[in-house]
Design a protein around this motif. Sequence first.
Motif, PDB file in Angstrom:
ATOM      1  N   GLN A 295       8.637  -0.958  -2.197  1.00  0.00           N
ATOM      2  CA  GLN A 295       8.909   0.448  -1.886  1.00  0.00           C
ATOM      3  C   GLN A 295       7.705   1.330  -2.214  1.00  0.00           C
ATOM      4  OE1 GLN A 295      13.006   1.960  -2.714  1.00  0.00           O
ATOM      5  NE2 GLN A 295      13.229   0.037  -3.829  1.00  0.00           N
ATOM      6  N   LEU A 296       7.037   1.037  -3.320  1.00  0.00           N
ATOM      7  CA  LEU A 296       5.814   1.779  -3.633  1.00  0.00           C
ATOM      8  C   LEU A 296       4.787   1.631  -2.518  1.00  0.00           C
ATOM      9  CD1 LEU A 296       5.107   1.134  -7.437  1.00  0.00           C
ATOM     10  CD2 LEU A 296       5.432   3.364  -6.343  1.00  0.00           C
ATOM     11  N   LEU A 297       4.547   0.399  -2.101  1.00  0.00           N
ATOM     12  CA  LEU A 297       3.498   0.143  -1.119  1.00  0.00           C
ATOM     13  C   LEU A 297       3.837   0.745   0.238  1.00  0.00           C
ATOM     14  CD1 LEU A 297       2.708  -3.582  -2.035  1.00  0.00           C
ATOM     15  CD2 LEU A 297       1.283  -1.588  -2.503  1.00  0.00           C
ATOM     16  N   GLN A 298       5.101   0.593   0.690  1.00  0.00           N
ATOM     17  CA  GLN A 298       5.449   1.024   2.042  1.00  0.00           C
ATOM     18  C   GLN A 298       5.843   2.497   2.118  1.00  0.00           C
ATOM     19  OE1 GLN A 298       7.706  -1.819   4.605  1.00  0.00           O
ATOM     20  NE2 GLN A 298       7.853  -3.063   2.760  1.00  0.00           N
ATOM     21  N   LEU A 299       6.622   2.974   1.144  1.00  0.00           N
ATOM     22  CA  LEU A 299       7.151   4.332   1.239  1.00  0.00           C
ATOM     23  C   LEU A 299       6.275   5.359   0.537  1.00  0.00           C
ATOM     24  CD1 LEU A 299      10.962   3.605   0.738  1.00  0.00           C
ATOM     25  CD2 LEU A 299       9.679   3.850   2.875  1.00  0.00           C
ATOM     26  N   VAL A 300       5.793   5.034  -0.661  1.00  0.00           N
ATOM     27  CA  VAL A 300       4.974   5.994  -1.400  1.00  0.00           C
ATOM     28  C   VAL A 300       3.533   5.987  -0.906  1.00  0.00           C
ATOM     29  CG1 VAL A 300       4.111   6.656  -3.675  1.00  0.00           C
ATOM     30  CG2 VAL A 300       6.466   5.842  -3.426  1.00  0.00           C
ATOM     31  N   PHE A 301       2.953   4.787  -0.738  1.00  0.00           N
ATOM     32  CA  PHE A 301       1.558   4.691  -0.297  1.00  0.00           C
ATOM     33  C   PHE A 301       1.423   4.658   1.217  1.00  0.00           C
ATOM     34  CE2 PHE A 301       1.106   2.095  -4.438  1.00  0.00           C
ATOM     35  CZ  PHE A 301       1.122   3.261  -5.187  1.00  0.00           C
ATOM     36  N   GLY A 302       2.538   4.554   1.955  1.00  0.00           N
ATOM     37  CA  GLY A 302       2.519   4.639   3.413  1.00  0.00           C
ATOM     38  C   GLY A 302       1.896   3.448   4.126  1.00  0.00           C
ATOM     39  N   MET A 303       1.967   2.256   3.540  1.00  0.00           N
ATOM     40  CA  MET A 303       1.370   1.083   4.152  1.00  0.00           C
ATOM     41  C   MET A 303       2.359   0.416   5.111  1.00  0.00           C
ATOM     42  SD  MET A 303      -0.501  -0.561   0.789  1.00  0.00           S
ATOM     43  CE  MET A 303      -1.496  -1.695   1.754  1.00  0.00           C
ATOM     44  N   ALA A 304       1.832  -0.214   6.175  1.00  0.00           N
ATOM     45  CA  ALA A 304       2.647  -0.981   7.103  1.00  0.00           C
ATOM     46  C   ALA A 304       3.144  -2.252   6.406  1.00  0.00           C
ATOM     47  CB  ALA A 304       1.841  -1.345   8.349  1.00  0.00           C
ATOM     48  N   PRO A 305       4.267  -2.850   6.876  1.00  0.00           N
ATOM     49  CA  PRO A 305       4.792  -4.054   6.214  1.00  0.00           C
ATOM     50  C   PRO A 305       3.768  -5.174   6.071  1.00  0.00           C
ATOM     51  CG  PRO A 305       6.407  -3.203   7.741  1.00  0.00           C
ATOM     52  CD  PRO A 305       5.165  -2.388   7.951  1.00  0.00           C
ATOM     53  N   LEU A 306       2.987  -5.431   7.101  1.00  0.00           N
ATOM     54  CA  LEU A 306       2.006  -6.518   7.035  1.00  0.00           C
ATOM     55  C   LEU A 306       0.924  -6.200   6.011  1.00  0.00           C
ATOM     56  CD1 LEU A 306       0.886  -9.184   7.997  1.00  0.00           C
ATOM     57  CD2 LEU A 306      -0.248  -7.976   9.883  1.00  0.00           C
TER      58      LEU A 306
END
Length: 498
Positions: A295-306
Amino acid sequence: MQEAASPLYAILGNRTKALALLAIMLPVLLVTIDNTILNFALPRIAVALNPSAAGQLWMIDAYSLVLAGLLVTMGGTGDRVGHRRMLFIGCGGFAVVSLLLALSVHAWQLICGRALLGIFGAMILPATLALIRSAFSDREERRVAVAVWATCLTLGSALGPLLGGVLLQFFDWPSVFLVALPFLLPVLVLAPSLNETQRQPGGSADYLSILLSLGAMTGVMLALKHGATTGIDLQALLLLVAGVGLGLLFVRRQFRLEEPLLDLRLFRNTSFSVCIAVNLVSLGLLIGFIFFATQLLQLVFGMAPLAASLILVPGQVLAIIAGMAVVPLARNVAPNRLLAACLLLGALAFAVMALVQASVVSVCVAFVLLNISVAAITTVSNDLVLSSVPAERAGSASSVSETAYEVGVVLGTTLIGGAVAALYRLSLVLPEGLSDEATRAAATLGGARTVSSGEHAAALLQAADAAFREGVSLTSAAVALTVLAFALLTLRCLRSPS
């Protein structure tokens, strides 16, 4: 490392042993991958099948709940009928159900299918560890085989997000179920050539014990999950009382049966009991970390799943190295000191998340530390579990160990994830002027992003991100202190088996 490699080279240089190792490791990887891979596909499944919020939770939890509830049962059954047979049936059923899941058109089909996967997964895991004992009679070769098995167990849970991210980058959600086929088809071909385990004489399984075991596990886990997500209320207390009550009835029945489903005398061995507890804690740490890190990586930092899944790759690679490198250490270092040191490394991983501002780098570093810790723990503890019980009880012992892992999966998500979610809600300071709908949606980080539009969008996103970081930091501090205390307890209580 060279000392550890010699038995591994001996295994790989022997075609029969190499194929046996492959047949044992492939299903371990798959069963543990299935613990985490669905998280990445859930948003697309929600769009395609339109499940309720409760339905989405059951899609995730049905697998682990059934798997954890039946592992002891399947381990004891394998002791009686043979673990090679259990492995073949489990892999065949897992492959068929995975294919049917890819064809699901309703949410209830997916939930029921995940529960069926849990049944067949419960057949597979105890069989794999028990078959190591029959396939590798040499102690050093068996120790290396256990190290490979343990590495696959850890790697599978960590690999799920990476594999899910890659598949969803190029394919739709059914691909996360079809991935089971290339793992299991080779096992169905190789399984008949494996040496069958030593069977324990006895009659048929005690079905009342099976029901009591499943009911106890399910009741306690549902109580913890309900308490962590909606608070401790009458429903949570009733579920907990029901689970504990069924568990006490299960224990009482095992002591009264001449041929119990679970031989509770195993727990009289201190090494066995401590290793089971360490297994539970270690995988709970890993799964709980993955839960909030994604959740940190995808939602907070805005990274794509891959891209987010690639951040976890260094930890996955070092888990493989650590799982093998700990083998020579296990020969020369007392197990209580080695496991305590590994637990301290896990505590350090959460201390990084507590003391350093959350960033892509801090998540990567903490995940590396945690994966090294869990991989080494899994190798050492499972070697001790197999060494501390008679050969004819290997299946029961391994099933208890793997039950601890699956309980760890649920507890990691429930307790660590639930703590992060609760602290997020307490820390969230919403901007003034939000509508009631937006206020309710902002109770979760994902919900805050779905309503972050209009004049308050920037302020809402900033508040949600800050609250989630705060929740991660405080939860990580509590986890680090708890694991530190548990490491000291392990150092004092664990003794090497005779």
